[in-house]
Design a protein around this motif. Sequence first.
Motif, PDB file in Angstrom:
ATOM      1  N   UNK A  52     -32.051  19.122  16.858  1.00 43.27           N
ATOM      2  CA  UNK A  52     -31.253  17.995  17.326  1.00 43.27           C
ATOM      3  C   UNK A  52     -30.004  18.527  18.001  1.00 43.27           C
ATOM      4  N   UNK A  53     -29.679  17.932  19.129  1.00 44.66           N
ATOM      5  CA  UNK A  53     -28.571  18.432  19.928  1.00 44.66           C
ATOM      6  C   UNK A  53     -27.235  18.248  19.227  1.00 44.66           C
ATOM      7  N   UNK A  54     -27.142  17.223  18.386  1.00 42.99           N
ATOM      8  CA  UNK A  54     -25.874  16.936  17.721  1.00 42.99           C
ATOM      9  C   UNK A  54     -26.112  15.959  16.580  1.00 42.99           C
ATOM     10  N   UNK A  55     -25.091  15.785  15.801  1.00 44.98           N
ATOM     11  CA  UNK A  55     -25.149  14.830  14.703  1.00 44.98           C
ATOM     12  C   UNK A  55     -25.426  13.426  15.224  1.00 44.98           C
ATOM     13  N   UNK A  56     -24.757  13.070  16.313  1.00 48.91           N
ATOM     14  CA  UNK A  56     -24.948  11.738  16.881  1.00 48.91           C
ATOM     15  C   UNK A  56     -26.380  11.504  17.336  1.00 48.91           C
ATOM     16  N   UNK A  57     -26.977  12.555  17.910  1.00 42.59           N
ATOM     17  CA  UNK A  57     -28.338  12.386  18.389  1.00 42.59           C
ATOM     18  C   UNK A  57     -29.292  12.173  17.224  1.00 42.59           C
ATOM     19  N   UNK A  58     -29.059  12.870  16.140  1.00 41.73           N
ATOM     20  CA  UNK A  58     -29.876  12.657  14.942  1.00 41.73           C
ATOM     21  C   UNK A  58     -29.751  11.215  14.470  1.00 41.73           C
ATOM     22  N   UNK A  59     -28.537  10.717  14.429  1.00 45.91           N
ATOM     23  CA  UNK A  59     -28.309   9.328  14.036  1.00 45.91           C
ATOM     24  C   UNK A  59     -29.061   8.367  14.952  1.00 45.91           C
ATOM     25  N   UNK A  60     -28.991   8.640  16.242  1.00 43.62           N
ATOM     26  CA  UNK A  60     -29.676   7.783  17.205  1.00 43.62           C
ATOM     27  C   UNK A  60     -31.173   7.746  16.942  1.00 43.62           C
ATOM     28  N   UNK A  61     -31.748   8.917  16.720  1.00 40.40           N
ATOM     29  CA  UNK A  61     -33.184   8.983  16.451  1.00 40.40           C
ATOM     30  C   UNK A  61     -33.525   8.177  15.200  1.00 40.40           C
ATOM     31  N   UNK A  62     -32.705   8.306  14.170  1.00 39.29           N
ATOM     32  CA  UNK A  62     -32.963   7.565  12.930  1.00 39.29           C
ATOM     33  C   UNK A  62     -32.895   6.052  13.164  1.00 39.29           C
ATOM     34  N   UNK A  63     -31.918   5.643  13.952  1.00 35.03           N
ATOM     35  CA  UNK A  63     -31.766   4.211  14.227  1.00 35.03           C
ATOM     36  C   UNK A  63     -32.968   3.694  15.001  1.00 35.03           C
ATOM     37  N   UNK A  64     -33.384   4.449  16.019  1.00 33.83           N
ATOM     38  CA  UNK A  64     -34.548   4.024  16.814  1.00 33.83           C
ATOM     39  C   UNK A  64     -35.784   3.923  15.925  1.00 33.83           C
ATOM     40  N   UNK A  65     -35.980   4.929  15.086  1.00 38.76           N
ATOM     41  CA  UNK A  65     -37.135   4.900  14.190  1.00 38.76           C
ATOM     42  C   UNK A  65     -37.095   3.694  13.259  1.00 38.76           C
ATOM     43  N   UNK A  66     -35.905   3.369  12.787  1.00 41.75           N
ATOM     44  CA  UNK A  66     -35.787   2.222  11.890  1.00 41.75           C
ATOM     45  C   UNK A  66     -36.122   0.926  12.611  1.00 41.75           C
ATOM     46  N   UNK A  67     -35.594   0.797  13.816  1.00 42.06           N
ATOM     47  CA  UNK A  67     -35.915  -0.396  14.599  1.00 42.06           C
ATOM     48  C   UNK A  67     -37.425  -0.502  14.831  1.00 42.06           C
ATOM     49  N   UNK A  68     -38.027   0.632  15.143  1.00 40.28           N
ATOM     50  CA  UNK A  68     -39.466   0.627  15.385  1.00 40.28           C
ATOM     51  C   UNK A  68     -40.230   0.316  14.115  1.00 40.28           C
ATOM     52  N   UNK A  69     -39.727   0.830  13.020  1.00 39.72           N
ATOM     53  CA  UNK A  69     -40.376   0.610  11.735  1.00 39.72           C
ATOM     54  C   UNK A  69     -40.379  -0.870  11.376  1.00 39.72           C
ATOM     55  N   UNK A  70     -39.211  -1.460  11.440  1.00 39.78           N
ATOM     56  CA  UNK A  70     -39.114  -2.874  11.082  1.00 39.78           C
ATOM     57  C   UNK A  70     -39.830  -3.722  12.128  1.00 39.78           C
ATOM     58  N   UNK A  71     -39.727  -3.334  13.383  1.00 37.92           N
ATOM     59  CA  UNK A  71     -40.411  -4.076  14.445  1.00 37.92           C
ATOM     60  C   UNK A  71     -41.919  -4.080  14.227  1.00 37.92           C
ATOM     61  N   UNK A  72     -42.462  -2.911  13.954  1.00 40.68           N
ATOM     62  CA  UNK A  72     -43.900  -2.802  13.722  1.00 40.68           C
ATOM     63  C   UNK A  72     -44.344  -3.597  12.511  1.00 40.68           C
ATOM     64  N   UNK A  73     -43.544  -3.520  11.476  1.00 40.08           N
ATOM     65  CA  UNK A  73     -43.871  -4.241  10.240  1.00 40.08           C
ATOM     66  C   UNK A  73     -43.933  -5.741  10.493  1.00 40.08           C
ATOM     67  N   UNK A  74     -42.941  -6.259  11.170  1.00 41.21           N
ATOM     68  CA  UNK A  74     -42.891  -7.689  11.449  1.00 41.21           C
ATOM     69  C   UNK A  74     -44.045  -8.081  12.376  1.00 41.21           C
ATOM     70  N   UNK A  75     -44.309  -7.256  13.371  1.00 37.53           N
ATOM     71  CA  UNK A  75     -45.413  -7.547  14.293  1.00 37.53           C
ATOM     72  C   UNK A  75     -46.735  -7.620  13.542  1.00 37.53           C
ATOM     73  N   UNK A  76     -46.949  -6.678  12.631  1.00 37.72           N
ATOM     74  CA  UNK A  76     -48.202  -6.659  11.880  1.00 37.72           C
ATOM     75  C   UNK A  76     -48.325  -7.869  10.957  1.00 37.72           C
TER      76      UNK A  76
END
Lengths: 228, 228
Positions: A52-76
Motif C-alpha cells: 500500500x502506498x500509504x496509510x490513507x490508501x489502505x483506508x481507502x481500500x478498506x472503505x471501498x471493500x466495505x461499501x462493496x460488501x454491504x452493497x453486494x449483501x443488500x443486492x443479494x
Amino acid sequence: MTGIRAKARLETTTEIKRLAREQIASKGAANLSLREIAREMGVASSALYRYFASRDQLLTVLIIESYDDIGGMVERADANCSRDDLVGRWRAVSQSLRTWAITNPSDYGLIFGTPVPGYEAPTDTIAPALRYTNVLLHLLADAQAAGCKPLITVPTTKGVSREYKRVRANLEIKLTDEMILAGLAAWAALFGAISFELFGHVDTVFTDPEAHFRALTDMLGTQMLGMK
Amino acid sequence: MTGIRAKARLETTTEIKRLAREQIASKGAANLSLREIAREMGVASSALYRYFASRDQLLTVLIIESYDDIGGMVERADANCSRDDLVGRWRAVSQSLRTWAITNPSDYGLIFGTPVPGYEAPTDTIAPALRYTNVLLHLLADAQAAGCKPLITVPTTKGVSREYKRVRANLEIKLTDEMILAGLAAWAALFGAISFELFGHVDTVFTDPEAHFRALTDMLGTQMLGMK
DNA sequence: TGTACATCAGTGAACGCGCGTTCACTGATGTAC
DNA sequence: TGTACATCAGTGAACGCGCGTTCACTGATGTAC
C-alpha cells in the motif's frame, strides 16, 4: 510460474487488510497504525509499502471493500425475493442491512460514522457507495410501477420538489415526490435505528433490539408501499 | 478577595475547553491533544493538569456539556410552544435538533457518531444524555392524553411489547405500543437524516437539505400525531 | 536444461515528528493573626 | 495595617512510548535466451 509470487502477494495483502480491520475495530480508524500491523506480522514496517502506498490508501481500500460488501449483501437479499413481493423485498433489504452492521460494526462505523478527520474520500469510493442506495431506489420504482402509493403524504413545497428532481433524474422510472420522501424517510429511520443500536444509545432500553427493528421496518414498509 | 483567582480559573478552564472543541472539529476526538492545547495557550503542557485530571476527563466534561447544550436547546424549543400545539412542538423540537447539529457538527459527532475507541463513558453522562429524549417522551405522552393515535400501526409481537414495557415504565403517562413505535421511528428518522447530512452522505444529492428535512419532519409528525 | 539478468519482497537504520503523564521546583496570590 | 504562612498556577525536564515515510541494501524468485 508467475502464479506463486502473485498468490503470496494476494495472501499478504489480505492479511494486512484483515489486521487493519481488527485494529479499527479495537482502537478506531483514526488510530490505525501501519507499524502495529507490521509488528503483528513480524515484518519491518517499511515492508508494507510494497503493498500500500500509504496509510490513507489502505483506508481507502478498506472503505471501498466495505461499501462493496454491504452493497453486494443488500443486492443479494433483494434478488432472493420474487420481484413482485415488494413487502418481502423491503423486509429482506432492511434485515440484511442490520445484520451486516451488527456483524461488521467497525466497518459500519467506518462508512456511516463520524468521518475520519483529515481523510478526504477519493472518487473511487463513489460508485461502490451507491450500490446499496440503488437497491432501494429500484425497489421504490418497482413499487410505483405496481401502483403503490405512500399512505401518508404531506404537501411539498416548491423548494422540496426542486431537490427531488435531482434524485429523480438518475432513475428510469420517475418517482413521485411522495415516493421519494417516503423512501428517504424510511432509509433515514433504518440507519438512524442501526446507529443508535450500534453506537450504544439504546443499551439501557432494549434487551432484544431485533424485535423492535422488525416492528419498525414493518411500519416503514406499510407507509412506503401503501399497504395494510 | 477569593474571587479573582476563581475567576481566572474559570476563564482558563473555559479557554481549554474552547480550544479542545476547536481541535476535535478539525482533527477528530481521537486526535485531541493536550500538548497542542498547551502550545496554543503558550503554556507548559503540565499546566493543564491543574484543570483536568487527564485527557479522558476533559473528553467527559466536553461530552456532558454537549448533552446539556442540546438538551437545553430542545427543552427551550419545546417550552416556547403552547402546550396543546402538538404539531408545532414537534416541528420546533426537530428543527432545533437539526439547527444545533449543523451549528455544532463536531459536538454532534462526539455524541452521536462513532464512539471514541477505548473511551468508556462514566455514569455522569447518563442523566444529561436523557434530557433531549425526555422532551420527545413527554411530547408523546401529551399527544396520547389529547387523544392522538398514530396513523399507521402494525401488529406488534409479544417480544416487542415486552421491550416497550421497559420504555413505558419510566413515564407517568403510559404510552401505547403503537405510540412508542411511532415515536422511536420518528426519532430514528430524525437522527438518521441529520447524520446523513452531516457525515456527507447526501452532499451530491441535495443543495437545500433543510427543505427536505422540513418535509420529512412534517410527514413524521403526521404519522406520529395522527393528523392530516 | 542451464545460465545471465531483471524483478520484487523484505530489511534496518534513520529523519523528524508526535503524545500523556509525573515530579520537584519557583514565585505570585490569597488568608489568618 | 502589616507580617508569616499556606495555597495554588505554572515551569521545564524527563520517562517511555508512539507514529508515517524514505532510502540504500540484500537475497530470493522468476524470465528470456
